[in-house]
Motif scaffolding. Structure first.
Motif, PDB file in Angstrom:
ATOM      1  N   GLY A 214       0.819  -1.217   0.000  1.00 24.71           N
ATOM      2  CA  GLY A 214       0.000   0.000   0.000  1.00 24.71           C
ATOM      3  C   GLY A 214       0.850   1.262   0.000  1.00 24.71           C
TER       4      GLY A 214
ATOM      5  N   LEU B  29       2.729  10.169  -7.193  1.00 26.93           N
ATOM      6  CA  LEU B  29       3.272   8.909  -7.727  1.00 26.93           C
ATOM      7  C   LEU B  29       3.568   8.947  -9.216  1.00 26.93           C
ATOM      8  CD1 LEU B  29       1.212   6.096  -5.972  1.00 26.93           C
ATOM      9  CD2 LEU B  29       3.487   6.958  -5.433  1.00 26.93           C
TER      10      LEU B  29
ATOM     11  N   LEU C  59       4.783   4.712 -13.652  1.00 23.03           N
ATOM     12  CA  LEU C  59       3.484   5.385 -13.523  1.00 23.03           C
ATOM     13  C   LEU C  59       3.424   6.673 -14.355  1.00 23.03           C
ATOM     14  CD1 LEU C  59       2.507   4.831  -9.783  1.00 23.03           C
ATOM     15  CD2 LEU C  59       1.644   3.675 -11.814  1.00 23.03           C
TER      16      LEU C  59
HETATM   17  P1  ADP Z   1       8.900   2.130  -9.903  1.00 19.72           P
HETATM   18  O1  ADP Z   1       9.674   1.727 -11.077  1.00 19.72           O
HETATM   19  O2  ADP Z   1       9.710   2.693  -8.789  1.00 19.72           O
HETATM   20  O3  ADP Z   1       7.934   1.107  -9.470  1.00 19.72           O
HETATM   21  P2  ADP Z   1       6.562   3.591 -10.763  1.00 19.72           P
HETATM   22  O4  ADP Z   1       6.426   4.905 -11.455  1.00 19.72           O
HETATM   23  O5  ADP Z   1       5.977   2.409 -11.414  1.00 19.72           O
HETATM   24  O6  ADP Z   1       8.100   3.417 -10.437  1.00 19.72           O
HETATM   25  O7  ADP Z   1       5.894   3.754  -9.339  1.00 19.72           O
HETATM   26  C1  ADP Z   1       6.240   4.866  -8.513  1.00 19.72           C
HETATM   27  C2  ADP Z   1       6.164   4.504  -7.057  1.00 19.72           C
HETATM   28  O8  ADP Z   1       4.812   4.239  -6.718  1.00 19.72           O
HETATM   29  C3  ADP Z   1       6.900   3.228  -6.721  1.00 19.72           C
HETATM   30  O9  ADP Z   1       8.262   3.480  -6.455  1.00 19.72           O
HETATM   31  C4  ADP Z   1       6.173   2.765  -5.485  1.00 19.72           C
HETATM   32  O10 ADP Z   1       6.672   3.427  -4.350  1.00 19.72           O
HETATM   33  C5  ADP Z   1       4.754   3.239  -5.713  1.00 19.72           C
HETATM   34  N1  ADP Z   1       3.876   2.157  -6.222  1.00 19.72           N
HETATM   35  C6  ADP Z   1       3.512   1.937  -7.492  1.00 19.72           C
HETATM   36  N2  ADP Z   1       2.662   0.887  -7.588  1.00 19.72           N
HETATM   37  C7  ADP Z   1       2.481   0.450  -6.339  1.00 19.72           C
HETATM   38  C8  ADP Z   1       1.709  -0.602  -5.753  1.00 19.72           C
HETATM   39  N3  ADP Z   1       0.939  -1.419  -6.488  1.00 19.72           N
HETATM   40  N4  ADP Z   1       1.775  -0.757  -4.402  1.00 19.72           N
HETATM   41  C9  ADP Z   1       2.533   0.058  -3.654  1.00 19.72           C
HETATM   42  N5  ADP Z   1       3.286   1.062  -4.135  1.00 19.72           N
HETATM   43  C10 ADP Z   1       3.258   1.268  -5.457  1.00 19.72           C
END
Ligand code: ADP
Length: 434
Positions: free
Chosen positions: A363, A372, A394
């Protein structure tokens, strides 16, 4: 003028003739009586019309123009004509004024007219928003009573309008305004305000982005370089040390390649010249593939289930949608501890086609959620790295969503799991026939 005198003298002339006739027939007394009665009627006729005119003049907009006879008929019809012209001109002025108001309301900038003592003479709705003004009560007030920031007061006091002033925190929220003063007329000034909050945010993001890219690329490069130098210094290349170094080099270069791939994807998505390649995408088939990749990534450490409504397809770019879905699924797997469960949904909800991934993972605390989708924003930097994250996933998903007019919704509770959903507008969904 001659017409007037002709008409005006006609009645007295005939009255005189009539009286002379009376004199000739009945004598002077009858003539004097007839003349006096004629004059009295004439006077009464004018008084009656004068009365009617005064009555109408008291409320000219509401009362009908009186009817007149003789000269009065001309007077009233001229007045009527004047009223008609006046009404038409007023309607035209009103329409012009409304147009001006609409134009100033549509201006992308706030405009305030200040008099010589910096009192507000007029402002448009955007200026009301920018400075928290209310034109119903604040007209005539000194603007510095209402916007009191010292730098703003100082800017107004400086006789010469210089560079625009960047003003933060005019209201409670984080709005950033660019303010410019323009002198005009006799000691009047126009205060132009522009909301540059978004622009500033973008600029900051861009600056951070460049810094982050260099930072992200530097670490793996330093590692690779270090090992390369070590390898060069080593006598025997087939030692355990060499093997280990080569393995780490491989990992880091792989990570770099991944990062560069994501950066390229992002810049391609950001490029306006790169139009969306549209096709009808069989989402069920696509999600089966994405699901299989997810299972490979999970290595059986999670329970992964797909809940798909295969009657719904989507108009969009298959490659981009695949990238968005795969990113969200891989995040769910990477941020869910072993033994957790992940559910992927695809269905129609209130006319919108919705893709969502629910996990029972770690979470996210509420304060992180809004950020994010920023590039390289991570809640836990080391976890992201350990699991092979680039910090761009993201951001890529958000861009793909934007290009498909979709909305990315994130619901999460720290320690309990997250749901990431993509809501596509109804016009993008295509119902599969049969
Ligand atoms: P990363 O490559 O670090 O995963 P993202 O842009 O995909 O980069 O995600 C950014 C941040 O969002 C992640 O570093 C993580 O902290 C958080 N995050 C993304 N998806 C989830 C998830 N399903 N559960 C928890 N945290 C998440």
């Amino acid at each position: 003028m001659s017409d007037f005198w002709q008409s005006a003298s006609a009645y007295p002339f005939f009255l005189l003739l009539f009286s002379l006739l009376l004199w000739a027939i009945f004598g002077p007394l009858a003539a004097a009586l007839g003349f006096a009665l004629g004059l009295a009627w004439w006077l009464l006729h004018h008084l009656r019309h004068l009365g009617a005119l005064l009555h109408w003049l008291a409320l000219p907009e509401q009362r009908a123009m009186p009817e007149g006879a003789g000269l009065w008929e001309d007077v009233f019809s001229s007045l009527n004509q004047m009223m008609r012209v006046h009404r038409q001109e007023r309607a035209e002025h009103l329409a012009d004024l409304q147009q001006m108001e609409q134009a100033t309301a549509a201006l992308p900038e706030g405009v305030v007219i200040l008099d010589a003592a910096d009192r507000i003479e007029w402002c448009n709705p955007l200026a009301e928003q920018h400075f928290g003004l209310d034109s119903n009560v604040d007209i005539g007030q000194q603007i510095t009573y209402l916007a009191r920031q010292p730098e703003f007061v100082e800017y107004l006091a400086a006789a010469e309008a210089r560079q625009p002033l960047i003003l933060r925190g005019t209201r409670q929220d984080d709005v950033v305004l660019s303010i410019k003063l323009i002198a005009y007329g006799e000691s009047k000034r126009l205060l132009i305000s522009r909301d540059i909050t978004q622009f500033e945010r973008l600029e900051n993001m861009r600056r951070d982005f460049v810094a982050n890219v260099s930072h992200e690329l530097r670490t793996p490069l330093t590692v690779v370089n270090g090992f390369v130098e070590t390898l060069q210094d080593m006598q025997t290349r087939d030692s355990d040390m060499a093997q280990r170094a080569l393995q780490l080099m491989g990992e880091q270069t792989h990570r770099m390649a991944h990062l560069v791939d994501d950066l390229l994807t992002l810049s391609r998505l950001e490029n306006d010249q790169h139009p969306l390649h549209e096709e009808v995408v069989d989402v069920c088939g696509l999600l089966d593939e994405v699901g299989q990749e997810g299972r490979l990534l999970s290595h059986g450490r999670h329970r992964l289930e797909l809940h798909l409504d295969c009657a719904v397809n989507l108009r969009g770019s298959r490659n981009e949608l695949r990238s968005a879905f795969a990113n969200l699924l891989s995040n769910a797997i990477r941020y869910t501890p072993d033994g957790g469960s992940i559910d992927v949904y695809w269905s129609l909800r209130d006319g919108q086609a919705v893709f969502s991934v629910r996990d029972s993972g770690i979470g996210i605390a509420p304060q992180h959620i809004a950020r994010l989708t920023e590039r390289f924003y991570r809640v836990d930097r080391s976890r992201s790295r350990e699991t092979g994250g680039t910090g761009l996933g993201l951001a890529i998903v958000k861009h793909i969503a934007l290009r498909h007019q979709a909305k990315l919704e994130i619901a999460s509770e720290e320690g309990r799991g997250s749901t990431f959903s993509l809501l596509f507008p109804g016009k993008r969904s295509v119902l599969a026939s049969g």
